[in-house]
Write a protein that holds these residues in place. Structure first.
Motif, PDB file in Angstrom:
ATOM      1  N   VAL A 110       0.845  -1.197   0.000  1.00 37.85           N
ATOM      2  CA  VAL A 110       0.000   0.000   0.000  1.00 37.85           C
ATOM      3  C   VAL A 110       0.879   1.247   0.000  1.00 37.85           C
ATOM      4  CG1 VAL A 110      -1.688   1.336   1.324  1.00 37.85           C
ATOM      5  CG2 VAL A 110      -1.991  -1.133   1.045  1.00 37.85           C
ATOM      6  N   GLN A 111       1.977   1.218   0.732  1.00 33.22           N
ATOM      7  CA  GLN A 111       2.885   2.367   0.752  1.00 33.22           C
ATOM      8  C   GLN A 111       3.460   2.618  -0.641  1.00 33.22           C
ATOM      9  OE1 GLN A 111       2.889   4.185   3.515  1.00 33.22           O
ATOM     10  NE2 GLN A 111       4.049   5.735   2.417  1.00 33.22           N
ATOM     11  N   ALA A 112       3.749   1.548  -1.386  1.00 30.45           N
ATOM     12  CA  ALA A 112       4.241   1.703  -2.758  1.00 30.45           C
ATOM     13  C   ALA A 112       3.172   2.347  -3.638  1.00 30.45           C
ATOM     14  CB  ALA A 112       4.656   0.349  -3.326  1.00 30.45           C
ATOM     15  N   TYR A 113       1.900   1.941  -3.475  1.00 27.87           N
ATOM     16  CA  TYR A 113       0.807   2.572  -4.228  1.00 27.87           C
ATOM     17  C   TYR A 113       0.745   4.069  -3.925  1.00 27.87           C
ATOM     18  CZ  TYR A 113      -1.198  -2.101  -5.206  1.00 27.87           C
ATOM     19  OH  TYR A 113      -1.415  -3.383  -5.616  1.00 27.87           O
ATOM     20  N   ILE A 114       0.937   4.419  -2.662  1.00 27.16           N
ATOM     21  CA  ILE A 114       0.890   5.829  -2.244  1.00 27.16           C
ATOM     22  C   ILE A 114       2.050   6.602  -2.882  1.00 27.16           C
ATOM     23  CG2 ILE A 114       1.141   7.402  -0.279  1.00 27.16           C
ATOM     24  CD1 ILE A 114      -0.279   5.151   1.405  1.00 27.16           C
ATOM     25  N   GLN A 115       3.260   6.073  -2.768  1.00 23.22           N
ATOM     26  CA  GLN A 115       4.439   6.770  -3.283  1.00 23.22           C
ATOM     27  C   GLN A 115       4.392   6.920  -4.800  1.00 23.22           C
ATOM     28  OE1 GLN A 115       7.538   4.352  -1.582  1.00 23.22           O
ATOM     29  NE2 GLN A 115       7.520   5.485   0.341  1.00 23.22           N
ATOM     30  N   GLU A 116       3.882   5.889  -5.493  1.00 22.33           N
ATOM     31  CA  GLU A 116       3.810   5.918  -6.956  1.00 22.33           C
ATOM     32  C   GLU A 116       2.570   6.653  -7.461  1.00 22.33           C
ATOM     33  OE1 GLU A 116       3.886   1.775  -8.016  1.00 22.33           O
ATOM     34  OE2 GLU A 116       5.827   1.475  -7.043  1.00 22.33           O
ATOM     35  N   LYS A 117       1.686   7.040  -6.531  1.00 21.33           N
ATOM     36  CA  LYS A 117       0.404   7.678  -6.879  1.00 21.33           C
ATOM     37  C   LYS A 117      -0.357   6.821  -7.892  1.00 21.33           C
ATOM     38  CE  LYS A 117       2.039  12.174  -5.654  1.00 21.33           C
ATOM     39  NZ  LYS A 117       2.224  13.550  -5.904  1.00 21.33           N
ATOM     40  N   LYS A 118      -0.316   5.525  -7.646  1.00 18.91           N
ATOM     41  CA  LYS A 118      -0.913   4.552  -8.554  1.00 18.91           C
ATOM     42  C   LYS A 118      -2.426   4.465  -8.344  1.00 18.91           C
ATOM     43  CE  LYS A 118      -0.351  -0.067 -10.234  1.00 18.91           C
ATOM     44  NZ  LYS A 118       0.569  -1.171 -10.374  1.00 18.91           N
ATOM     45  N   VAL A 121      -4.006   7.976  -0.532  1.00 20.58           N
ATOM     46  CA  VAL A 121      -3.067   9.062  -0.259  1.00 20.58           C
ATOM     47  C   VAL A 121      -2.362   8.923   1.087  1.00 20.58           C
ATOM     48  CG1 VAL A 121      -4.140  10.697  -1.846  1.00 20.58           C
ATOM     49  CG2 VAL A 121      -4.932  10.589   0.515  1.00 20.58           C
ATOM     50  N   TRP A 122      -2.930   8.146   1.996  1.00 21.53           N
ATOM     51  CA  TRP A 122      -2.238   7.819   3.240  1.00 21.53           C
ATOM     52  C   TRP A 122      -2.882   6.608   3.883  1.00 21.53           C
ATOM     53  CZ3 TRP A 122      -5.463   7.868   7.372  1.00 21.53           C
ATOM     54  CH2 TRP A 122      -6.468   8.818   7.468  1.00 21.53           C
ATOM     55  N   GLN A 123      -2.147   6.021   4.824  1.00 23.29           N
ATOM     56  CA  GLN A 123      -2.661   4.904   5.598  1.00 23.29           C
ATOM     57  C   GLN A 123      -2.180   5.040   7.032  1.00 23.29           C
ATOM     58  OE1 GLN A 123      -1.035   0.991   4.709  1.00 23.29           O
ATOM     59  NE2 GLN A 123       0.879   1.889   3.970  1.00 23.29           N
ATOM     60  N   ASP A 124      -2.969   4.503   7.940  1.00 18.71           N
ATOM     61  CA  ASP A 124      -2.540   4.370   9.326  1.00 18.71           C
ATOM     62  C   ASP A 124      -2.947   2.966   9.760  1.00 18.71           C
ATOM     63  OD1 ASP A 124      -5.249   4.449  10.260  1.00 18.71           O
ATOM     64  OD2 ASP A 124      -5.159   6.574  10.721  1.00 18.71           O
TER      65      ASP A 124
END
Length: 74
Positions: A20-28, A45-48
């Motif tokens: 999920v962090q990769a999806y966020i960073q890549e704006k996928k 756009v973020w996760q917790d």
């Protein structure tokens, strides 16, 4: 710290959290299916530890409870 509300930390060692962090960073763009059967598309756009924030193409924002997510398709 004294006075802090007990809050779980995001376990970045988990493969799902890293994905999920990769999806966020890549704006996928992703597709998210919920236990209700609803399917949402947009960008996470973020996760917790408990929630994801998803923004769709119309700039609508959704706060998704992790336990209600059936899958995330990237």
């Amino acid at each position: 710290m004294p006075g802090e509300i007990g809050m779980a930390e995001l376990d970045t060692g988990l493969p799902s959290v890293r994905q999920v962090q990769a999806y966020i960073q890549e704006k996928k763009p992703v597709e998210v299916k919920l236990t209700t059967g609803d399917v949402l598309a947009g960008q996470i756009v973020w996760q917790d530890p408990d929630y994801f924030r998803l923004v769709n193409g119309q700039q609508e924002q959704f706060l998704l409870y992790r336990a209600t997510v059936v899958y995330i398709k990237g």
